[in-house]
Design an enzyme around this catalytic site. Structure first.
Site, short mmCIF file in Angstrom:
data_model
loop_
_atom_site.label_atom_id
_atom_site.label_comp_id
_atom_site.label_asym_id
_atom_site.label_seq_id
_atom_site.Cartn_x
_atom_site.Cartn_y
_atom_site.Cartn_z
CB SER A 254 -0.79 -0.03 1.24
OG SER A 254 -0.01 0.50 2.55
CE LYS A 255 -2.23 6.96 -2.12
NZ LYS A 255 -3.63 6.19 -1.73
NE ARG A 256 0.46 0.42 5.99
CZ ARG A 256 1.21 -0.89 6.30
NH1 ARG A 256 2.20 -0.65 6.76
NH2 ARG A 256 0.80 -1.97 5.68
#
Ligand code: GLU
Length: 515
Positions: A254-256
């Site tokens: 994910s963006k994380r």
């Protein structure tokens, strides 16, 4: 279905950029279509009006175009199964829902938000699953009609049959679900819009999709969809649920985890061929060994049978490696075009020197003139850029390094490495030497590599210094660093005027430091 022709689709929701997982799904569909001579369809699932945006729609199309995943039917292309935007297919969903209402496979539910909340709370208190309890299931028809006539807000729900639902997944094999796990889920919301599960089944069936290839986050939707296919009397397409992609900490990417959209990777300088190659390996392998693939070889070799059911780990090191391999293999003309584009993107072109016709008033006026101007500039710059790339050789390993490695050829605000200046331009003697070099260059004819080298070596003899002293000092003066490709070629490429200017500037810097 048109004969036995494969029809696959990519069905993004336009609620953000094209994520790596989505791009992988699009790629596998595209590869499967191209391999089998099938049709690749793009369908935009924009029924969630609050989250869908035009920017995201455009960004997704742009990313697919950049990746080279051309669709045969869909937005901007059309096709006989359109429209390809769910928001334009509302009537169809209502027609299909009506059929289910008439057959008794669906019913109208008039429960209010408050009632549903109470239902959930009660179930939670009893420690039971929070499902719809089916209280509108057996509402007498005339009562439902009466409420309908009074415009009482309502949804349409499926009537989940008893028993078991199963299907065969190409990647996971036989999958079974107990229907008791499901509640009578909503097909049409109170605002008249279809839910994802309903719209996707109607569309896949009506668009004659033969293979649904998508992420395994949709596996849990399968029992609902299979039940809908049956209730609507459609035959089931084949399904292939792709393994999830994990980030470095083994949780879903994910963006994380940093860059996660195609756009971000593009901005970082990865080439589309490399990303396609790398994405293909996120869940598929030919033999567990081969890592380098062109689009053509992927089309030839790809098969759904060799897609793994185990999660794939995103490995930026491997992407870097693959990217380098693709860059290395570009032929010189391709390399020139692709680096030119990167230079434009990095705003190194048009350069702040060597400006000629580029950027004239005409160019600012019309897009056509701008394009023409760009073409003219490209034509003019091409031989020089080809020479720059030749001189750079393997020093330039990928597009990501274009700015750091080529900046001094195009702009004056290139990186100046302090240690290099300290090491090679600290000796006060060097200032006058650089000035003499600049003077010598002023009259050098022709101004080309071998001539420059000869003249610099002669000057070193005259000044009774080693050629290396002049070479190192001029390298820092001209490129800002103590490492560069062959400095005589660099001089040739920079041109006489720029060499003189930078040598004099560096000299004045040394001299002013001395005084
Ligand atoms: N619109 C769905 C998504 O973006 C696609 C669902 C599907 O492929 O069935 O996740």
């Amino acid at each position: 279905m048109i004969g036995s022709q494969v029809r696959v689709r990519f069905a993004p929701s336009p609620t953000g950029y094209l994520h790596i997982g989505g791009a992988r799904t699009a790629l596998y569909n595209w590869l499967y279509a191209r391999k089998t001579g099938g049709v690749f369809i793009l369908r935009i699932e924009d029924t969630d009006v609050t989250r869908s945006t035009k920017e995201s729609y455009e960004a997704i199309l742009d990313a697919l175009n950049w990746l080279g995943l051309d669709w045969d039917e869909g937005p901007e292309k059309g096709g006989q199964y359109g429209p390809y935007l769910q928001s334009a297919r509302q009537v169809l969903y209502h027609t299909e829902a009506q059929k289910l209402l008439e057959s008794g496979d669906a019913y109208r539910c008039f429960c209010t938000q408050k009632e549903l909340e109470e239902m959930r709370e009660e179930a939670a208190e009893k420690g039971e699953p929070t499902r719809y309890d089916g209280r509108c299931r057996n509402l007498p028809t005339d009562e439902a009609q009466r409420r309908l006539a009074m415009n009482v807000p309502h949804v349409v729900r499926i009537r989940i049959p008893e028993g078991e639902t199963h299907f065969r997944d190409i990647i996971r094999g036989q999958v079974r679900f107990q229907n008791t796990e499901l509640d009578d889920f909503v097909l049409i919301k109170s605002d008249g819009r279809p839910t994802y599960n309903f719209a996707v089944v109607v569309d896949d069936a009506r668009m004659a999709i033969t293979h649904v290839i998508r992420g395994d986050d949709h596996l849990s939707n399968m029992p609902k969809q299979v039940i809908l296919y049956k209730a609507l009397g459609y035959s089931l397409p084949k399904f292939a649920h792709l393994p999830m992609i994990l980030g470095s900490d083994r949780s879903r990417l994910s963006k994380r985890h940093g860059a996660s959209s195609v756009q971000e990777f593009r901005r970082m300088g990865y080439m589309s061929d490399s990303l396609v190659n790398y994405l293909a390996l996120l869940g598929w392998s030919l033999d567990g060994v081969t890592e380098f693939f062109t689009r053509k070889s992927l089309i030839e070799k790809f098969s759904l049978k060799r897609v793994s059911k185990n999660p794939a780990a995103f490995d930026i090191g491997k992407l870097d490696f693959i990217n380098g391999e693709h860059f290395k293999r570009l032929d010189s003309m391709e390399k020139v075009s692709i680096v030119f584009e990167k230079l434009e993107e990095e705003k190194l072109i048009p350069p702040d020197f060597r400006v000629k016709e580029w950027g004239s008033a005409d160019a600012a006026r019309s897009p056509d003139a701008k394009k023409e101007n760009r073409e003219a500039y490209f034509k003019e710059e091409r031989p020089r850029l080809a020479f720059i790339l030749k001189v750079m050789g393997h020093r330039l390993k990928n597009l990501k390094d274009v700015r750091s490695k080529l900046c001094y050829f195009y702009k004056d605000d290139y990186r100046k490495v302090e240690e290099a200046y300290k090491e090679h331009l600290a000796n006060p003697e060097i200032g006058p030497h650089l000035l003499q070099m600049a003077d010598m260059i002023e009259h050098l004819e022709p101004f080309e590599r071998s001539k420059i080298e000869g003249a610099v070596r002669n000057l070193a003899d005259d000044l009774e210094v080693s050629a290396g002293t002049l070479i190192h000092a001029s390298r820092v003066a001209l490129t800002g660093d103590s490492v560069s490709p062959d400095i005589f070629s660099v001089m040739h490429l920079l041109g006489r005027a720029k060499c003189i200017e930078r040598l004099r500037q560096a000299a004045s810097h040394v001299i002013s430091k001395k005084s």
